[in-house]
Design a protein around this motif. Structure first.
Motif, PDB file in Angstrom:
ATOM      1  N   THR A 113       0.421  -1.423  -0.094  1.00 30.66           N
ATOM      2  CA  THR A 113       0.123   0.128  -0.384  1.00 30.66           C
ATOM      3  C   THR A 113       1.242   0.815  -0.033  1.00 30.66           C
ATOM      4  O   THR A 113       1.706   1.649   1.087  1.00 30.66           O
ATOM      5  CB  THR A 113      -0.954  -0.441   1.523  1.00 30.66           C
ATOM      6  OG1 THR A 113      -1.536  -0.933   1.096  1.00 30.66           O
ATOM      7  CG2 THR A 113      -1.946   0.641   1.271  1.00 30.66           C
ATOM      8  N   PHE A 114       1.074   1.305  -1.392  1.00 28.32           N
ATOM      9  CA  PHE A 114       2.292   2.758  -1.370  1.00 28.32           C
ATOM     10  C   PHE A 114       1.914   4.289  -0.458  1.00 28.32           C
ATOM     11  O   PHE A 114       2.955   4.610   0.139  1.00 28.32           O
ATOM     12  CB  PHE A 114       2.125   3.012  -2.929  1.00 28.32           C
ATOM     13  CG  PHE A 114       3.278   4.305  -2.776  1.00 28.32           C
ATOM     14  CD1 PHE A 114       2.717   5.810  -3.134  1.00 28.32           C
ATOM     15  CD2 PHE A 114       4.606   3.071  -3.277  1.00 28.32           C
ATOM     16  CE1 PHE A 114       3.610   6.031  -3.996  1.00 28.32           C
ATOM     17  CE2 PHE A 114       5.574   4.853  -4.074  1.00 28.32           C
ATOM     18  CZ  PHE A 114       5.282   5.999  -4.139  1.00 28.32           C
ATOM     19  N   SER A 115       1.119   4.686  -0.417  1.00 22.04           N
ATOM     20  CA  SER A 115       0.607   5.432   0.345  1.00 22.04           C
ATOM     21  C   SER A 115       0.864   5.988   2.002  1.00 22.04           C
ATOM     22  O   SER A 115       1.474   6.318   2.553  1.00 22.04           O
ATOM     23  CB  SER A 115      -1.064   5.924   0.656  1.00 22.04           C
ATOM     24  OG  SER A 115      -1.671   4.981   0.725  1.00 22.04           O
ATOM     25  N   GLN A 116       1.257   3.914   2.647  1.00 17.68           N
ATOM     26  CA  GLN A 116       1.214   4.168   3.875  1.00 17.68           C
ATOM     27  C   GLN A 116       3.054   3.901   4.232  1.00 17.68           C
ATOM     28  O   GLN A 116       3.943   3.637   4.553  1.00 17.68           O
ATOM     29  CB  GLN A 116       0.743   2.803   4.191  1.00 17.68           C
ATOM     30  CG  GLN A 116      -0.685   2.537   4.180  1.00 17.68           C
ATOM     31  CD  GLN A 116      -1.246   1.399   4.891  1.00 17.68           C
ATOM     32  OE1 GLN A 116      -0.374   0.876   5.982  1.00 17.68           O
ATOM     33  NE2 GLN A 116      -2.165   1.463   4.844  1.00 17.68           N
ATOM     34  N   ASN A 128       7.459   5.559   3.306  1.00 12.64           N
ATOM     35  CA  ASN A 128       8.327   6.042   3.181  1.00 12.64           C
ATOM     36  C   ASN A 128       9.117   5.872   1.651  1.00 12.64           C
ATOM     37  O   ASN A 128       9.218   5.214   2.347  1.00 12.64           O
ATOM     38  CB  ASN A 128       8.952   7.075   4.508  1.00 12.64           C
ATOM     39  CG  ASN A 128       7.879   7.112   5.125  1.00 12.64           C
ATOM     40  OD1 ASN A 128       6.779   8.263   5.410  1.00 12.64           O
ATOM     41  ND2 ASN A 128       7.449   6.792   6.016  1.00 12.64           N
ATOM     42  N   ARG A 155       4.994   9.949   3.658  1.00 12.03           N
ATOM     43  CA  ARG A 155       3.947   9.135   2.728  1.00 12.03           C
ATOM     44  C   ARG A 155       3.342  10.268   1.990  1.00 12.03           C
ATOM     45  O   ARG A 155       2.594   9.943   0.842  1.00 12.03           O
ATOM     46  CB  ARG A 155       3.270   8.696   3.578  1.00 12.03           C
ATOM     47  CG  ARG A 155       3.900   7.479   5.079  1.00 12.03           C
ATOM     48  CD  ARG A 155       3.127   6.533   6.479  1.00 12.03           C
ATOM     49  NE  ARG A 155       3.417   5.255   6.523  1.00 12.03           N
ATOM     50  CZ  ARG A 155       4.574   5.644   7.646  1.00 12.03           C
ATOM     51  NH1 ARG A 155       4.211   7.465   8.531  1.00 12.03           N
ATOM     52  NH2 ARG A 155       4.522   4.813   8.290  1.00 12.03           N
ATOM     53  N   THR A 156       3.188  11.454   2.697  1.00 13.05           N
ATOM     54  CA  THR A 156       2.158  12.064   1.385  1.00 13.05           C
ATOM     55  C   THR A 156       3.049  13.326   1.191  1.00 13.05           C
ATOM     56  O   THR A 156       2.265  14.349   0.427  1.00 13.05           O
ATOM     57  CB  THR A 156       1.152  13.278   3.211  1.00 13.05           C
ATOM     58  OG1 THR A 156       2.674  13.735   3.730  1.00 13.05           O
ATOM     59  CG2 THR A 156      -0.216  12.642   3.797  1.00 13.05           C
ATOM     60  N   ARG A 197       6.800  12.315  -5.574  1.00 12.09           N
ATOM     61  CA  ARG A 197       6.200  10.901  -5.918  1.00 12.09           C
ATOM     62  C   ARG A 197       4.320  10.721  -5.553  1.00 12.09           C
ATOM     63  O   ARG A 197       3.821  12.583  -5.565  1.00 12.09           O
ATOM     64  CB  ARG A 197       5.826  10.362  -3.669  1.00 12.09           C
ATOM     65  CG  ARG A 197       4.849  10.733  -2.964  1.00 12.09           C
ATOM     66  CD  ARG A 197       5.330   9.818  -1.541  1.00 12.09           C
ATOM     67  NE  ARG A 197       4.544   8.995  -1.986  1.00 12.09           N
ATOM     68  CZ  ARG A 197       5.122   8.115  -0.749  1.00 12.09           C
ATOM     69  NH1 ARG A 197       5.813   7.895   0.225  1.00 12.09           N
ATOM     70  NH2 ARG A 197       4.113   6.929  -0.479  1.00 12.09           N
ATOM     71  N   ASP A 198       3.640  10.608  -6.573  1.00 12.75           N
ATOM     72  CA  ASP A 198       2.295   9.974  -6.309  1.00 12.75           C
ATOM     73  C   ASP A 198       1.486   8.676  -6.629  1.00 12.75           C
ATOM     74  O   ASP A 198       1.875   8.128  -6.218  1.00 12.75           O
ATOM     75  CB  ASP A 198       1.704  10.267  -8.548  1.00 12.75           C
ATOM     76  CG  ASP A 198       0.762  10.449  -9.148  1.00 12.75           C
ATOM     77  OD1 ASP A 198       0.002  10.087  -8.154  1.00 12.75           O
ATOM     78  OD2 ASP A 198       0.818  10.640 -10.169  1.00 12.75           O
ATOM     79  N   ASN A 199       0.274   9.186  -4.842  1.00 10.44           N
ATOM     80  CA  ASN A 199       0.493   8.360  -4.606  1.00 10.44           C
ATOM     81  C   ASN A 199      -0.739   7.177  -5.370  1.00 10.44           C
ATOM     82  O   ASN A 199      -0.927   6.234  -4.966  1.00 10.44           O
ATOM     83  CB  ASN A 199      -0.488   8.484  -3.174  1.00 10.44           C
ATOM     84  CG  ASN A 199       1.294   8.848  -2.088  1.00 10.44           C
ATOM     85  OD1 ASN A 199       2.185   8.233  -2.566  1.00 10.44           O
ATOM     86  ND2 ASN A 199       0.471   9.215  -0.925  1.00 10.44           N
ATOM     87  N   ALA A 200      -1.971   7.851  -6.739  1.00 11.48           N
ATOM     88  CA  ALA A 200      -2.740   7.637  -6.899  1.00 11.48           C
ATOM     89  C   ALA A 200      -1.560   6.259  -8.179  1.00 11.48           C
ATOM     90  O   ALA A 200      -1.905   5.888  -8.585  1.00 11.48           O
ATOM     91  CB  ALA A 200      -3.066   8.604  -8.023  1.00 11.48           C
ATOM     92  N   ASN A 222       1.689   5.338  -7.809  1.00  9.81           N
ATOM     93  CA  ASN A 222       2.788   4.514  -6.790  1.00  9.81           C
ATOM     94  C   ASN A 222       3.913   4.557  -7.541  1.00  9.81           C
ATOM     95  O   ASN A 222       4.518   3.615  -7.737  1.00  9.81           O
ATOM     96  CB  ASN A 222       2.482   2.651  -7.164  1.00  9.81           C
ATOM     97  CG  ASN A 222       0.908   2.623  -6.117  1.00  9.81           C
ATOM     98  OD1 ASN A 222      -0.039   3.229  -5.714  1.00  9.81           O
ATOM     99  ND2 ASN A 222       0.485   0.876  -6.245  1.00  9.81           N
TER     100      ASN A 222
END
Length: 122
Positions: free
Chosen positions: A28-31, A33, A53-54, A72-75, A77
């Protein structure tokens, strides 16, 4: 399983532009660092940049501060490392790494990619 895949390396002239990307899967990429490290021949792996993370926390090694940008782009990954001013001393294999902690040392990161070679010609 967790996979990190770097891309975008190659040969670049000093002062030129290059963008490295790292695609993550199996987590879960957004979790996590994320960080970039590099290793030049005959040298130890060294920290380059990290992003929380953010994306609110971004830190750089003194040697690249002002020249490199981590994002980073959490959408999607993905995490990227970009510079418009590469130097010959930046020549190394670049690795992306992931961990739920936000560390400075390579041993603090649980997951690693295979690396991508960047060669900067003078």
């Amino acid at each position: 399983q967790v996979q990190l895949a770097e891309s975008g390396g190659g040969l670049v002239q000093a002062g030129g532009s290059l963008r490295l990307s790292c695609a993550a899967s199996g987590l879960t990429f957004s979790q996590y660092n994320m960080a970039w490290f590099r290793q030049a021949p005959g040298k130890e792996r060294e920290f380059v940049a990290r992003i929380s993370r953010t994306g609110t926390i971004r830190n750089y090694a003194d040697s690249v501060k002002g020249r490199f940008t981590i994002s980073r782009d959490n959408a999607k990954n993905t995490v990227t490392l970009q510079s418009n001013n590469w130097k010959p001393e930046d020549t190394a294999v670049y690795y992306c790494a992931a961990d739920q902690g936000l560390g400075w040392r390579s041993y603090e990161y649980a997951y690693w990619g295979q690396g991508t070679q960047v060669t900067v010609s003078s």
